[in-house]
Design a protein around this motif. Sequence first.
Motif, PDB file in Angstrom:
ATOM      1  N   UNK A 213       6.684  -8.191 -10.166  1.00  0.00           N
ATOM      2  CA  UNK A 213       7.725  -8.401  -9.171  1.00  0.00           C
ATOM      3  C   UNK A 213       9.052  -7.799  -9.642  1.00  0.00           C
ATOM      4  N   UNK A 214       9.363  -7.982 -10.919  1.00  0.00           N
ATOM      5  CA  UNK A 214      10.578  -7.382 -11.461  1.00  0.00           C
ATOM      6  C   UNK A 214      10.535  -5.868 -11.373  1.00  0.00           C
ATOM      7  N   UNK A 215       9.391  -5.290 -11.707  1.00  0.00           N
ATOM      8  CA  UNK A 215       9.253  -3.832 -11.646  1.00  0.00           C
ATOM      9  C   UNK A 215       9.358  -3.295 -10.221  1.00  0.00           C
TER      10      UNK A 215
ATOM     11  N   UNK B 216       1.003  -8.677  -4.125  1.00  0.00           N
ATOM     12  CA  UNK B 216       0.790  -7.430  -3.391  1.00  0.00           C
ATOM     13  C   UNK B 216       1.182  -6.254  -4.278  1.00  0.00           C
ATOM     14  N   UNK B 217       0.313  -5.269  -4.443  1.00  0.00           N
ATOM     15  CA  UNK B 217       0.654  -4.121  -5.294  1.00  0.00           C
ATOM     16  C   UNK B 217       1.903  -3.401  -4.784  1.00  0.00           C
ATOM     17  N   UNK B 218       2.753  -3.036  -5.702  1.00  0.00           N
ATOM     18  CA  UNK B 218       3.954  -2.306  -5.330  1.00  0.00           C
ATOM     19  C   UNK B 218       3.676  -0.804  -5.365  1.00  0.00           C
ATOM     20  N   UNK B 219       4.455  -0.042  -4.629  1.00  0.00           N
ATOM     21  CA  UNK B 219       4.341   1.408  -4.658  1.00  0.00           C
ATOM     22  C   UNK B 219       3.371   1.979  -3.649  1.00  0.00           C
ATOM     23  N   UNK B 220       2.679   1.120  -2.878  1.00  0.00           N
ATOM     24  CA  UNK B 220       1.757   1.620  -1.853  1.00  0.00           C
ATOM     25  C   UNK B 220       2.531   2.155  -0.666  1.00  0.00           C
TER      26      UNK B 220
ATOM     27  N   UNK C   2      -2.508   0.947   2.799  1.00  0.00           N
ATOM     28  CA  UNK C   2      -2.841   2.305   2.381  1.00  0.00           C
ATOM     29  C   UNK C   2      -3.107   3.221   3.559  1.00  0.00           C
ATOM     30  N   UNK C   3      -3.805   2.703   4.580  1.00  0.00           N
ATOM     31  CA  UNK C   3      -4.132   3.512   5.762  1.00  0.00           C
ATOM     32  C   UNK C   3      -2.869   3.955   6.503  1.00  0.00           C
ATOM     33  N   UNK C   4      -1.825   3.123   6.458  1.00  0.00           N
ATOM     34  CA  UNK C   4      -0.608   3.394   7.236  1.00  0.00           C
ATOM     35  C   UNK C   4       0.605   3.666   6.349  1.00  0.00           C
ATOM     36  N   UNK C   5       0.339   4.051   5.095  1.00  0.00           N
ATOM     37  CA  UNK C   5       1.423   4.234   4.131  1.00  0.00           C
ATOM     38  C   UNK C   5       2.433   5.280   4.566  1.00  0.00           C
TER      39      UNK C   5
END
Length: 307
Positions: free
Chosen positions: A28-30, A153-157, A178-181
């Motif tokens: 979360x910090x990252x 939730x993964x960040x950066x997606x 991912x489909x709608x990134x």
Amino acid sequence: MTLFIEHGAPVIVQGMTGHQGMTHTSRMLNAGTHVVGGVNPRKAGTSVSLHLDASDTETSLPVYATCGEAREKTGAQASVIFVPPRFAKDAMLEAIDAGIKLIVVITEGIPVADTAYCVELALQRGIRIIGPNCPGLLVPSAVGEGNDNLGIIPNGIVGSGPVGLVSKSGTLTYQLMGELADLGFTACIGVGGDPIVGTTLLEALQQFEQDDNTKAVMMIGEIGGSAEQEAARWAKEHMSKPVVAYIAGFTAPEGKQMGHAGAIISGGKGTAQDKKEALEAAGIAVGKTPAQAATLLRQALDGDGEA
């Protein structure tokens, strides 16, 4: 308006000193979340060192005895809960009593009676609970200054964009992100798959309807319960923005729990087909696969709201 949380709001983590709490607090910090401390009465007065990928350094966060103390010292507006199921009710009640306005409960396996009690109390106090048994909440920053990522939730997606996403499934949340990134999101919220949750699909739709930046909504449901039908009835009467859905569990056998505590067909009720028919009757297009649902949402955006 802000969706669910103000950008940069101070966040505390209940259970930060455990393995999962430390791991996901670092994440979360990252992501840019403004985490300001943790809560653990047995380790109050200590601190936890966490690694920051961006600068390849460590940061130290204080551990407080109670949520009340944490809020007084930091001004915390939200809490993320990673404690084991047997402690989850007490953790939620402590956050509610402290006046924390947003409580994100990641823990799964919490007794339904415990959740029901806490959700009702939070409702009376004007406090929002997200979860339990959920991946949490991600609100991408529209100004590129870090995301508010509360949970796992993964960040950066994804980045910021016009799509709102609400889901009962963690894994499918990530897949549709991912489909709608390329489009981007105003917020991605996993409401959880338990029979009782603090924020329902319908309530998430209400938030997205009120948000000027959200132009279309992806809703992910699954077998069990009637949350999708209730959301569909409300959307038919009140939703001015296109909603597209995907329902998991068309091949699920009756009477067998499928992953989530609430994902079970009982007495012939709560089937994927029932939900699909209710959604389509309300004018909500339903994809047969996540990829098709993503295509339908793109068409809805291109067609000025017609799904």
